[in-house]
Design a protein around this motif. Structure first.
Motif, short mmCIF file in Angstrom:
data_model
loop_
_atom_site.label_atom_id
_atom_site.label_comp_id
_atom_site.label_asym_id
_atom_site.label_seq_id
_atom_site.Cartn_x
_atom_site.Cartn_y
_atom_site.Cartn_z
N GLY A 50 0.79 -1.22 0.00
CA GLY A 50 0.00 0.00 0.00
C GLY A 50 0.82 1.26 0.00
O GLY A 50 0.28 2.35 -0.23
N TYR A 51 2.13 1.15 0.24
CA TYR A 51 3.00 2.33 0.24
C TYR A 51 3.85 2.42 -1.02
O TYR A 51 4.85 3.13 -1.05
CB TYR A 51 3.89 2.31 1.49
CG TYR A 51 3.10 2.51 2.77
CD1 TYR A 51 2.62 3.77 3.13
CD2 TYR A 51 2.82 1.44 3.61
CE1 TYR A 51 1.89 3.96 4.29
CE2 TYR A 51 2.08 1.62 4.78
CZ TYR A 51 1.63 2.88 5.11
OH TYR A 51 0.90 3.07 6.26
N ALA A 52 3.45 1.70 -2.07
CA ALA A 52 4.24 1.67 -3.30
C ALA A 52 4.40 3.06 -3.91
O ALA A 52 5.49 3.43 -4.36
CB ALA A 52 3.61 0.71 -4.30
N GLN A 53 3.33 3.83 -3.93
CA GLN A 53 3.41 5.17 -4.51
C GLN A 53 4.29 6.09 -3.67
O GLN A 53 5.00 6.94 -4.21
CB GLN A 53 2.02 5.76 -4.69
CG GLN A 53 1.19 5.06 -5.75
CD GLN A 53 -0.16 5.72 -5.96
OE1 GLN A 53 -0.70 6.38 -5.07
NE2 GLN A 53 -0.72 5.56 -7.15
N VAL B 162 7.21 3.72 7.84
CA VAL B 162 6.66 2.73 6.91
C VAL B 162 7.38 2.74 5.57
O VAL B 162 7.25 1.78 4.80
CB VAL B 162 5.15 2.95 6.70
CG1 VAL B 162 4.39 2.68 8.00
CG2 VAL B 162 4.86 4.37 6.20
N VAL B 163 8.12 3.80 5.28
CA VAL B 163 8.95 3.88 4.07
C VAL B 163 10.29 4.45 4.47
O VAL B 163 10.35 5.42 5.25
CB VAL B 163 8.31 4.78 2.99
CG1 VAL B 163 9.28 5.03 1.84
CG2 VAL B 163 7.02 4.16 2.46
N GLY B 164 11.36 3.86 3.99
CA GLY B 164 12.70 4.37 4.26
C GLY B 164 13.55 4.37 3.01
O GLY B 164 13.53 3.38 2.25
N MET B 165 14.26 5.45 2.77
CA MET B 165 15.14 5.58 1.62
C MET B 165 16.45 6.17 2.09
O MET B 165 16.48 7.21 2.76
CB MET B 165 14.50 6.51 0.57
CG MET B 165 15.37 6.82 -0.64
SD MET B 165 15.63 5.41 -1.73
CE MET B 165 13.96 5.07 -2.28
N ARG C 246 22.37 2.69 -2.78
CA ARG C 246 21.09 3.17 -2.30
C ARG C 246 20.34 2.00 -1.67
O ARG C 246 20.35 0.89 -2.19
CB ARG C 246 20.26 3.77 -3.45
CG ARG C 246 18.94 4.35 -3.00
CD ARG C 246 18.20 5.00 -4.17
NE ARG C 246 18.80 6.29 -4.55
CZ ARG C 246 18.30 7.09 -5.48
NH1 ARG C 246 17.20 6.73 -6.15
NH2 ARG C 246 18.89 8.24 -5.76
N TRP C 247 19.72 2.26 -0.52
CA TRP C 247 18.95 1.25 0.21
C TRP C 247 17.52 1.77 0.38
O TRP C 247 17.31 2.96 0.60
CB TRP C 247 19.54 1.00 1.59
CG TRP C 247 20.96 0.54 1.66
CD1 TRP C 247 21.40 -0.75 1.78
CD2 TRP C 247 22.15 1.35 1.67
NE1 TRP C 247 22.77 -0.80 1.87
CE2 TRP C 247 23.26 0.48 1.79
CE3 TRP C 247 22.38 2.73 1.58
CZ2 TRP C 247 24.57 0.94 1.84
CZ3 TRP C 247 23.69 3.20 1.60
CH2 TRP C 247 24.77 2.30 1.73
N TRP C 248 16.54 0.87 0.34
CA TRP C 248 15.17 1.30 0.56
C TRP C 248 14.31 0.14 1.07
O TRP C 248 14.67 -1.03 0.93
CB TRP C 248 14.57 1.88 -0.71
CG TRP C 248 14.43 0.91 -1.85
CD1 TRP C 248 13.35 0.12 -2.14
CD2 TRP C 248 15.41 0.64 -2.86
NE1 TRP C 248 13.58 -0.63 -3.26
CE2 TRP C 248 14.84 -0.33 -3.73
CE3 TRP C 248 16.69 1.12 -3.11
CZ2 TRP C 248 15.53 -0.83 -4.84
CZ3 TRP C 248 17.39 0.62 -4.21
CH2 TRP C 248 16.81 -0.34 -5.06
N ALA C 249 13.20 0.51 1.68
CA ALA C 249 12.26 -0.47 2.21
C ALA C 249 10.91 0.19 2.42
O ALA C 249 10.82 1.40 2.60
CB ALA C 249 12.76 -1.05 3.53
N ALA C 250 9.88 -0.62 2.40
CA ALA C 250 8.53 -0.19 2.78
C ALA C 250 7.87 -1.35 3.51
O ALA C 250 8.18 -2.52 3.23
CB ALA C 250 7.71 0.22 1.56
N THR C 251 7.01 -1.03 4.42
CA THR C 251 6.36 -2.06 5.22
C THR C 251 5.71 -3.12 4.33
O THR C 251 4.90 -2.81 3.46
CB THR C 251 5.30 -1.42 6.14
OG1 THR C 251 5.93 -0.51 7.03
CG2 THR C 251 4.56 -2.48 6.93
N GLY C 252 6.11 -4.36 4.53
CA GLY C 252 5.55 -5.46 3.79
C GLY C 252 6.21 -5.75 2.46
O GLY C 252 5.85 -6.72 1.77
N SER C 253 7.21 -4.95 2.06
CA SER C 253 7.83 -5.12 0.74
C SER C 253 9.27 -5.60 0.81
O SER C 253 9.93 -5.76 -0.21
CB SER C 253 7.78 -3.81 -0.05
OG SER C 253 8.67 -2.86 0.49
#
Length: 261
Positions: free
Chosen positions: A5-8, A114-117, A126-133
């Motif tokens: 749900g946090y893709a955008q 819930v989103v980290g970049m 570059r590192w990134w994450a989002a809850t559930g992804s």
């Protein structure tokens, strides 16, 4: 890549990181770089303020209903959605010409990141994450999903921190040295990099005696989505507790136990 749900929001965070990288890489080692000091005596460059101002402008246009909290221009998180920005984490490295620095961008929703970049252009990473992804990294070898290590004993653990002097002032130098003695190896990669290396499984524990929310909001979701655990030195699983401990999860309680003595 798994879509949540946090893709955008993650897509927007990527665009924000691109905007930041264009500014920071242009100003890195610039002969006319302007440097001043904040009231807490920490340095700030014209690149720090330029990045935060640019990201705030994009967010005001793309997410006008969201709050913004940044290191240079202020702001606080609340019950809703807040973008938390550290325009240059590792400013001391940046102004000295050391390439280990990054822009940190997080979305905090309901008090939880819930989103980290994390974008470190001079490291080429570059590192990134989002809850559930899950958690991800891009470097010269390409893009890959990352996960924490499986080390289960402090005696086999690789530990990193930032400035050792901060432990004397804000926690306990003796406690940190006890943790180094309990571990197999230690370094001071410092700042964002220590926590990102935990998420990658390259090291097992990262500890900082003092942090601000913008220093670690992005890495909290990165580490937890990589299968690890993130919290403060009091044992709270939070990014705003004033200190930070990232581990592979297996070592978390053992590390806390040493640091509490």
């Amino acid at each position: 890549m798994i879509v949540t749900g946090y893709a955008q929001d993650l897509e927007l965070a990527t665009q924000l990181a691109d905007t930041a990288d264009a500014i920071t890489t242009d100003r890195f080692r610039a002969l006319d770089l302007a440097v001043s000091r904040k009231p807490d005596r920490t340095p700030v460059t014209d690149a720090d303020t330029a990045v935060e101002d640019a990201l705030r402008a994009v967010l005001a246009d793309r997410r006008p209903g969201d709050r913004i909290a940044g290191e240079e221009r202020g702001g606080t998180t609340g019950d809703g959605r807040t973008w938390v920005i550290d325009p240059i984490d590792g400013t001391k490295n940046f102004l000295r010409g050391v390439p280990a620095w990054a822009t940190l961008i997080a979305l905090v929703d309901g008090g939880v990141p819930v989103v980290g970049m994390v974008s470190a252009p001079l490291l080429g990473r570059r590192w990134w994450a989002a809850t559930g992804s899950g958690a991800w990294c891009r470097d010269t070898a390409g893009t890959r999903r990352i996960s924490v290590s499986a080390v289960g004993d402090l005696a086999d653990a690789y530990l990193s921190t930032t400035h050792l002097g901060s432990w004397t002032e804000h926690h306990s130098r003796e406690a940190y040295l006890a943790l180094t003695d309990a571990c197999w190896e230690n370094r001071a990669f410092g700042d964002f990099w220590s926590h990102c290396l935990v998420a990658e499984g390259a090291i097992d524990i990262a500890a900082e005696a003092i942090v601000n929310p913008w220093d670690v909001a992005a890495v909290q979701v990165l580490v937890t989505e990589a299968g690890g655990r993130f919290g403060d030195l009091n044992g709270g699983d939070r990014f705003d507790g004033g200190s930070a401990l990232s581990t592979n999860g297996l070592l978390h309680d053992a590390a806390l136990d040493v640091l509490r003595h």
